[in-house]
Design a protein around this motif. Structure first.
Motif, PDB file in Angstrom:
ATOM      1  N   GLU A  56       0.830  -1.196   0.000  1.00 29.06           N
ATOM      2  CA  GLU A  56       0.000   0.000   0.000  1.00 29.06           C
ATOM      3  C   GLU A  56       0.865   1.246   0.000  1.00 29.06           C
ATOM      4  OE1 GLU A  56      -2.683  -0.098   3.246  1.00 29.06           O
ATOM      5  OE2 GLU A  56      -3.857  -1.777   2.463  1.00 29.06           O
ATOM      6  N   LEU A  57       0.318   2.300  -0.592  1.00 31.61           N
ATOM      7  CA  LEU A  57       0.990   3.596  -0.587  1.00 31.61           C
ATOM      8  C   LEU A  57       0.492   4.416   0.587  1.00 31.61           C
ATOM      9  CD1 LEU A  57       0.651   4.238  -4.381  1.00 31.61           C
ATOM     10  CD2 LEU A  57       2.823   4.184  -3.193  1.00 31.61           C
ATOM     11  N   LYS A  58       1.426   4.937   1.389  1.00 31.65           N
ATOM     12  CA  LYS A  58       1.043   5.802   2.502  1.00 31.65           C
ATOM     13  C   LYS A  58       0.699   7.187   1.976  1.00 31.65           C
ATOM     14  CE  LYS A  58       4.385   3.442   5.476  1.00 31.65           C
ATOM     15  NZ  LYS A  58       5.632   3.616   6.265  1.00 31.65           N
ATOM     16  N   VAL A  59      -0.260   7.816   2.591  1.00 31.65           N
ATOM     17  CA  VAL A  59      -0.687   9.149   2.165  1.00 31.65           C
ATOM     18  C   VAL A  59      -0.055  10.208   3.053  1.00 31.65           C
ATOM     19  CG1 VAL A  59      -2.659  10.685   1.877  1.00 31.65           C
ATOM     20  CG2 VAL A  59      -2.883   8.269   1.309  1.00 31.65           C
TER      21      VAL A  59
ATOM     22  N   ILE B 115       4.277   0.458  -8.909  1.00 31.92           N
ATOM     23  CA  ILE B 115       4.858   1.712  -8.422  1.00 31.92           C
ATOM     24  C   ILE B 115       5.625   1.479  -7.123  1.00 31.92           C
ATOM     25  CG2 ILE B 115       4.314   3.999  -7.503  1.00 31.92           C
ATOM     26  CD1 ILE B 115       1.913   4.029  -9.468  1.00 31.92           C
ATOM     27  N   VAL B 116       5.022   0.707  -6.210  1.00 37.48           N
ATOM     28  CA  VAL B 116       5.682   0.421  -4.934  1.00 37.48           C
ATOM     29  C   VAL B 116       6.988  -0.333  -5.163  1.00 37.48           C
ATOM     30  CG1 VAL B 116       5.505  -0.950  -2.810  1.00 37.48           C
ATOM     31  CG2 VAL B 116       3.594   0.502  -3.529  1.00 37.48           C
ATOM     32  N   LYS B 117       6.973  -1.319  -6.065  1.00 37.11           N
ATOM     33  CA  LYS B 117       8.188  -2.074  -6.374  1.00 37.11           C
ATOM     34  C   LYS B 117       9.282  -1.156  -6.912  1.00 37.11           C
ATOM     35  CE  LYS B 117       6.091  -6.587  -7.364  1.00 37.11           C
ATOM     36  NZ  LYS B 117       5.787  -7.586  -8.430  1.00 37.11           N
ATOM     37  N   LYS B 118       8.882  -0.232  -7.774  1.00 35.28           N
ATOM     38  CA  LYS B 118       9.857   0.684  -8.366  1.00 35.28           C
ATOM     39  C   LYS B 118      10.440   1.614  -7.307  1.00 35.28           C
ATOM     40  CE  LYS B 118      10.597   3.243 -12.606  1.00 35.28           C
ATOM     41  NZ  LYS B 118      10.002   3.598 -13.922  1.00 35.28           N
TER      42      LYS B 118
END
Length: 213
Positions: A2-5, A61-64
């Motif tokens: 997950e992406l943190k905001v 995106i997270v992997k990158k």
């Protein structure tokens, strides 16, 4: 994954990310379609065969971000990932690639950040394409966001090769056997020869057409 905001970022949620970048893709796609229509009207010829677009998945995106040592936040994603929004322009001939790039460059509200010409300087794998990283303004109700879009311009033959190379890359997780890599490089040479022959043939046909007009 997950992406943190981070609340101080211009874009504050994954839903807003998809809204902004999808809007940017729509703008670029519409511009290209209009330019293609105009080219048909003026020159009786369409340089663009078709257009593909996509938004990178949050997992990719997270992997990158992790691969480059960045924390998985929305702010880092927008700042450091340049290909969240990607558009691929497929054309018939190599000459069309530079013609399309010039048309994009001449749009007053598009800002070109960088150019990577893998046609003049192919990758060691044999990959050829023309990459433009641009920004286009997305007008929201309360602000304007300059969204980055990666534009890849290539011929039909280049796209066919790149599609196969992409599948092989993921099949072998980037470690394909040497003989397969060598075969791909040979295929890239054949693609380049085919593009050159098709361009030459097209020019000959057009010259005959001009003489007969």
């Amino acid at each position: 994954m997950e992406l943190k905001v981070e609340r101080d970022s211009d874009i504050e949620s994954w839903m807003e990310v998809t809204l902004v970048y999808n809007s940017a893709l729509k703008q670029i796609s519409t511009k290209l379609e209009i330019l293609n229509d105009e080219f048909q009207h003026v020159h009786r010829y369409n340089p663009i065969e078709h257009i593909k677009s996509r938004i990178k998945t949050s997992e990719s995106i997270v992997k990158k971000l992790r691969r480059h040592g960045y924390e998985s936040t929305i702010q880092n994603m927008v700042q450091y990932v340049n290909d969240i929004a990607g558009i691929r322009v497929i054309c018939s001939f190599t000459s069309d690639i530079y013609r399309i790039a010039d048309m994009i460059r001449n749009q007053s509200d598009i800002r070109v950040i960088s150019i990577k010409d893998y046609i003049v300087n192919p990758k060691p794998s044999g990959y050829k394409s023309y990459h433009m990283l641009v920004t286009v303004p997305v007008y929201l109700s309360d602000r304007i966001i300059d969204a980055k879009v990666e534009i890849q311009i290539r011929t039909v033959a280049m796209d066919f090769w790149a599609s196969l190379e992409h599948k092989i890359h993921y099949k072998f997780e980037g470690n394909a056997p040497a003989h397969i890599k060598n075969e791909l490089i040979d295929c890239a040479r054949m693609v380049a020869e085919l593009d050159a022959k098709m361009l030459s043939l097209n020019e000959e046909v057009r010259n005959i057409g001009r003489k007969n007009d």
